[in-house]
Every structure is written in structure tokens, then in C-alpha cells.
Motif scaffolding. Sequence first.
Motif, mmCIF file in Angstrom:
data_model
loop_
_atom_site.group_PDB
_atom_site.id
_atom_site.type_symbol
_atom_site.label_atom_id
_atom_site.label_comp_id
_atom_site.label_asym_id
_atom_site.label_seq_id
_atom_site.Cartn_x
_atom_site.Cartn_y
_atom_site.Cartn_z
ATOM 1 N N GLU A 142 -7.568 -4.866 -9.056
ATOM 2 C CA GLU A 142 -7.907 -5.685 -8.008
ATOM 3 C C GLU A 142 -9.222 -6.289 -8.249
ATOM 4 O OE1 GLU A 142 -7.166 -5.052 -4.164
ATOM 5 O OE2 GLU A 142 -6.154 -3.149 -4.273
ATOM 6 N N HIS A 149 -3.495 -8.211 -4.762
ATOM 7 C CA HIS A 149 -2.611 -8.409 -3.806
ATOM 8 C C HIS A 149 -2.393 -9.715 -3.521
ATOM 9 C CE1 HIS A 149 -2.363 -4.345 -1.995
ATOM 10 N NE2 HIS A 149 -3.524 -4.099 -2.223
ATOM 11 N N LYS A 171 0.895 2.106 -7.076
ATOM 12 C CA LYS A 171 0.174 0.975 -7.911
ATOM 13 C C LYS A 171 -0.833 1.926 -8.718
ATOM 14 C CE LYS A 171 -0.769 -2.064 -4.811
ATOM 15 N NZ LYS A 171 -0.233 -1.369 -3.808
ATOM 16 N N SER A 172 -1.771 2.360 -7.820
ATOM 17 C CA SER A 172 -2.943 3.157 -8.160
ATOM 18 C C SER A 172 -2.628 4.429 -8.963
ATOM 19 C CB SER A 172 -3.681 3.929 -7.147
ATOM 20 O OG SER A 172 -4.015 2.700 -6.185
ATOM 21 N N SER A 182 0.664 -1.288 0.121
ATOM 22 C CA SER A 182 -0.054 -0.151 0.006
ATOM 23 C C SER A 182 1.039 1.129 -0.099
ATOM 24 C CB SER A 182 -1.014 0.045 1.193
ATOM 25 O OG SER A 182 -1.981 0.850 0.987
ATOM 26 N N GLN A 203 -12.556 -3.522 -8.805
ATOM 27 C CA GLN A 203 -12.848 -4.277 -7.430
ATOM 28 C C GLN A 203 -14.210 -4.354 -7.146
ATOM 29 O OE1 GLN A 203 -10.169 -3.272 -4.066
ATOM 30 N NE2 GLN A 203 -10.985 -4.727 -2.984
HETATM 31 P P1 ADP Z 1 -5.371 2.312 -2.368
HETATM 32 O O1 ADP Z 1 -6.532 2.030 -3.461
HETATM 33 O O2 ADP Z 1 -5.796 3.102 -1.320
HETATM 34 O O3 ADP Z 1 -4.332 2.658 -3.116
HETATM 35 P P2 ADP Z 1 -4.479 -0.497 -2.155
HETATM 36 O O4 ADP Z 1 -4.515 -0.656 -3.545
HETATM 37 O O5 ADP Z 1 -2.898 -0.391 -1.408
HETATM 38 O O6 ADP Z 1 -5.008 0.945 -1.682
HETATM 39 O O7 ADP Z 1 -5.387 -1.557 -1.333
HETATM 40 C C1 ADP Z 1 -6.509 -1.430 -1.994
HETATM 41 C C2 ADP Z 1 -7.342 -2.724 -0.917
HETATM 42 O O8 ADP Z 1 -6.616 -3.619 -0.830
HETATM 43 C C3 ADP Z 1 -7.616 -1.891 0.429
HETATM 44 O O9 ADP Z 1 -8.925 -2.288 0.640
HETATM 45 C C4 ADP Z 1 -6.614 -2.433 1.460
HETATM 46 O O10 ADP Z 1 -6.910 -2.721 2.595
HETATM 47 C C5 ADP Z 1 -6.431 -3.936 1.018
HETATM 48 N N1 ADP Z 1 -4.867 -4.462 0.778
HETATM 49 C C6 ADP Z 1 -3.995 -3.633 0.986
HETATM 50 N N2 ADP Z 1 -2.829 -4.144 1.029
HETATM 51 C C7 ADP Z 1 -3.073 -5.653 1.184
HETATM 52 C C8 ADP Z 1 -2.206 -6.781 1.462
HETATM 53 N N3 ADP Z 1 -1.152 -6.786 1.412
HETATM 54 N N4 ADP Z 1 -3.178 -7.707 1.332
HETATM 55 C C9 ADP Z 1 -4.455 -7.975 1.260
HETATM 56 N N5 ADP Z 1 -5.303 -6.693 1.043
HETATM 57 C C10 ADP Z 1 -4.424 -5.471 1.100
#
Ligand code: ADP
Length: 225
Positions: A173, A205, A46-47, A42, A92
Motif C-alpha cells: 500500500e 486498495h 494479502k499481508s 481485508s 504505507q
Molecule cells: P491489514 O494490514 O490488517 O491486513 P488491510 O491490508 O486489509 O489490513 O488494510 C490496510 C489499511 O487499508 C487499513 O488501514 C484499512 O483500514 C484500509 N482499508 C482496508 N480495506 C479498504 C478498502 N476497501 N478501501 C480503502 N481502505 C481500506
Amino acid sequence: KSLVKGEKLWKTYNLDSTEVHALKGLDITVDESEFVSIMGPSGSGKSTLLNLIGGLDTPTRGDLYIGGRNVSSMKDSELTKMRAENIGYIFQTFNLLPALTARDNVEFPMRNLSGNKKLDKSSRIKRAEECVEIVGLGHRMNYIPSKLSGGERQRVAIARSLVNHPKFILADEPTGNLDSDATGNIIELLHQVNDEGTTVIMVTHDVETTKDTRVMRIKDGLIES
Ligand code: ADP
Ligand code: ADP
């Protein structure tokens, strides 16, 4: 042949009076017909990267080519056209329109086609039904999203991403809200789409979903491997 090529991409956000460097000179190449998985913790960028590749935002610095065209300095109107012609999106949370049937959700993106790509209503319906059949939901044509399971909703979203014959699909995702059975089915469907020649770029993830794909790890705004 490369479909996406980013050279020394920087993305800097201005937050109050401080600068956040989300991407720090990242290089990326995705070739035609590849299936690429992007993984990373996180906050790693990525986003931000997905928004650039998806033509939703432009880099602060660096050059980004999508389908051979430099999009770094495109105007919003050009980006919008480039997106419609090149990219299918999967999220997602599915992002289906709740009042529309599977068929009509899938038909929707064809309404924005212009010029020689424009289709009349009956051609759009025919193409929408074809895509709903491709994802194995011919028997759910008239169902609205609330009557479908999570996996079925994502199938409708995949059908919708395919209708305009995109060069690549961006999946953010896509299995994040699915149980493991549905996850397996959706990944299998994405491989099927990829085998038909559509490039797939997926953020995930879940390492299980990256089998038989090229995994890119992003950390602190750079590709690690
Ligand atoms: P954002 O969209 O804010 O950039 P992320 O892409 O990091 O967030 O995460 C998207 C979703 O995946 C969030 O709901 C987060 O809680 C979940 N998440 C983040 N890291 C992990 C991980 N290592 N394993 C599983 N789920 C995760
Ligand atoms: P990921 O998707 O891997 O979680 P992001 O691309 O969302 O990573 O974020 C990368 C970094 O950029 C993080 O430090 C995040 O806080 C920051 N960031 C992302 N979007 C914005 C924004 N709109 N404004 C300010 N900072 C942002």
C-alpha cells in the motif's frame, strides 16, 4: 522467466486452540519485469502472501521459489541473505529513520552487505546520492524526513529500496497515506523503475493505482483472477 513462483501455498495460523487458514492452496507466478497489483478485501490473505513472497515468513505447506531458489525450507539466516540480495521493500508508513537525512536513510541498507558485495563508506554515499537523484530529490539530500512531504518521504523510501539493485520491489500500500497528486507521482515513479527492468509487486486498495499493471485479485486465501 519467473521471479516468484508459489505452488499450492498454505498458511495456517494457530490462534488459541483454533486454526486460521489464511492461504488455502494458492498458486502465484510473477515473471521478470512485470508490474503486478494485488487487490482483495481485508482479511483475504494479502499481508500473509506478501510476507511469504518477501521472505519474512515461510509457508505451512507448498513450495515457494524466489529467484529460482526454493525458500520454503530455508533457515532464517539464509532467508535474511536472500532478502538482502533480491528484494526492496516499500511500506504505507514509509518506515524511514527519523534522525537521518535522505542520503543517510538511503545509504543505510548498504551497511548490511557482506562478502564481495561489501562497499566502503564513500562508495555507499556515492550510490545513495545516485538513487536519491533517480527519484528526483537531489535538492533534498540533507533533509530529514520530518522536513519532507509525504510524497517526498515515499520517494526516499523508493530510493532506499533500489540501492542494492533488487530483482523486485514489494510495495505494501505505497500510496495509502498520500493525497491523490502524490499518489499519481509515486505510481508514475514505480512505473519508471519498472521500465528500467525492476519487477514491482504492489498491494493496493486503490483501483486507480492499478492502471497498466497486471491485477491479481485475492479472496478467502485464493487468487480469484
Ligand atoms: P491489514 O494490514 O490488517 O491486513 P488491510 O491490508 O486489509 O489490513 O488494510 C490496510 C489499511 O487499508 C487499513 O488501514 C484499512 O483500514 C484500509 N482499508 C482496508 N480495506 C479498504 C478498502 N476497501 N478501501 C480503502 N481502505 C481500506
Ligand atoms: P489481509 O492482508 O488481506 O487483510 P491477512 O493476511 O492479514 O489478510 O489475514 C488473513 C487471515 O489470517 C485473517 O483471517 C487474519 O485474521 C488471519 N491472520 C493473519 N495474521 C495472523 C496471525 N499472526 N495470527 C492469527 N491469524 C492471523
